[in-house]
Design a protein around this motif. Structure first.
Motif, short mmCIF file in Angstrom:
data_model
loop_
_atom_site.label_atom_id
_atom_site.label_comp_id
_atom_site.label_asym_id
_atom_site.label_seq_id
_atom_site.Cartn_x
_atom_site.Cartn_y
_atom_site.Cartn_z
N LEU A 1 7.60 -17.08 83.19
CA LEU A 1 8.24 -18.13 84.05
C LEU A 1 8.17 -17.84 85.62
O LEU A 1 7.75 -18.47 86.40
N HIS A 2 8.49 -16.65 85.79
CA HIS A 2 8.49 -15.98 87.08
C HIS A 2 7.10 -15.91 87.86
O HIS A 2 7.01 -16.20 88.86
N GLY A 3 6.32 -15.37 86.74
CA GLY A 3 4.90 -15.27 87.43
C GLY A 3 4.31 -16.77 87.72
O GLY A 3 3.62 -17.14 88.56
N ALA A 4 4.38 -17.62 86.72
CA ALA A 4 4.31 -18.91 87.07
C ALA A 4 4.69 -19.64 88.45
O ALA A 4 4.32 -20.33 89.27
N GLY A 5 6.28 -19.36 88.49
CA GLY A 5 7.06 -19.75 89.62
C GLY A 5 6.34 -19.21 90.96
O GLY A 5 6.49 -19.95 92.01
N ALA A 6 5.98 -18.00 91.01
CA ALA A 6 5.50 -17.21 92.06
C ALA A 6 4.19 -18.09 92.49
O ALA A 6 3.88 -18.36 93.76
N ARG A 7 3.24 -18.22 91.66
CA ARG A 7 2.17 -18.82 92.07
C ARG A 7 2.43 -20.55 92.57
O ARG A 7 1.88 -21.03 93.67
N GLY A 8 3.46 -21.26 92.00
CA GLY A 8 3.94 -22.48 92.68
C GLY A 8 4.52 -22.21 93.91
O GLY A 8 4.30 -23.14 94.96
N MET A 9 5.40 -21.46 94.00
CA MET A 9 6.08 -21.02 95.51
C MET A 9 4.97 -20.76 96.39
O MET A 9 5.00 -21.34 97.52
N TYR A 10 3.76 -19.93 96.02
CA TYR A 10 3.05 -19.61 97.08
C TYR A 10 2.13 -20.97 97.43
O TYR A 10 1.81 -20.98 98.46
N ALA A 11 1.78 -21.76 96.45
CA ALA A 11 1.09 -22.97 96.76
C ALA A 11 1.82 -23.82 97.63
O ALA A 11 1.29 -24.47 98.45
N ALA A 12 3.22 -23.88 97.28
CA ALA A 12 4.15 -24.74 98.21
C ALA A 12 4.07 -24.40 99.62
O ALA A 12 4.28 -25.06 100.74
N SER A 13 4.14 -22.93 99.82
CA SER A 13 3.97 -22.38 101.25
C SER A 13 2.86 -22.64 101.92
O SER A 13 2.74 -22.89 103.03
N SER B 1 3.32 -12.99 100.64
CA SER B 1 2.17 -12.02 100.25
C SER B 1 2.79 -10.77 99.69
O SER B 1 2.48 -10.17 98.89
N LEU B 2 3.77 -10.41 100.62
CA LEU B 2 4.60 -9.06 100.52
C LEU B 2 5.24 -9.33 99.35
O LEU B 2 5.40 -8.24 98.49
N GLN B 3 5.69 -10.21 99.07
CA GLN B 3 6.74 -10.48 97.65
C GLN B 3 5.73 -10.33 96.36
O GLN B 3 6.20 -9.74 95.42
N VAL B 4 4.68 -10.74 96.62
CA VAL B 4 3.51 -10.38 95.44
C VAL B 4 3.32 -9.10 95.29
O VAL B 4 3.41 -8.77 94.07
N VAL B 5 2.86 -8.47 96.28
CA VAL B 5 2.56 -6.84 96.00
C VAL B 5 3.96 -6.10 95.63
O VAL B 5 3.75 -5.27 94.61
#
Length: 129
Positions: A42-54, A86-90
């Motif tokens: 869920l956290h991985g999927a949410g990361a993609r969704g949050m990045y897309a929203a940004s 991006s920094l959050q992803v890294v």
């Protein structure tokens, strides 16, 4: 032309709300990450969704700035949020929670401020028009 500014403003408010919801979802799934076996997915999927929203907010900000003749401030904010995301992803991939978690809290605070500013600012503009 005022109709186009209204549409772009509405698009920016919707994008800001989606971004804020995405960051909040990340906070919830971070807790699930620690307590359930499906939290990581869920956290991985949410990361993609949050990045897309940004990225959606960045698009709205550019549309409001260039063709709409609006201020450049939202574009700078959107660029900053994309850098932070991006920094959050890294940091998340590297499992550096000591920086990842506080940065997530900062991003949530900035996103809530943006959402509040866009909603209140939109109401003030509508009232004076």
């Amino acid at each position: 032309m005022p109709e186009q500014k209204t549409r772009v403003g509405t698009f920016m408010r919707i994008a800001a709300a989606l971004q804020t919801a995405g960051v909040f979802f990340q906070a919830v799934t971070a807790g699930l990450l620690l307590s359930t076996e499906y939290g990581e997915a869920l956290h991985g999927a949410g990361a993609r969704g949050m990045y897309a929203a940004s990225m959606l907010y960045a698009l709205a900000a550019v549309l409001g700035w260039r063709p709409g003749g609006g201020p450049v401030g939202p574009v700078l904010y959107a660029a900053g949020m994309l850098v932070l995301a991006s920094l959050q992803v890294v940091l998340g991939i590297a499992h550096v929670a000591s920086v990842h978690v506080p940065l997530g809290v900062l991003m949530f605070g900035l996103s809530v401020l943006l959402l509040g500013h866009s909603v209140v600012g939109g109401r003030l503009r509508a009232r004076t028009a």
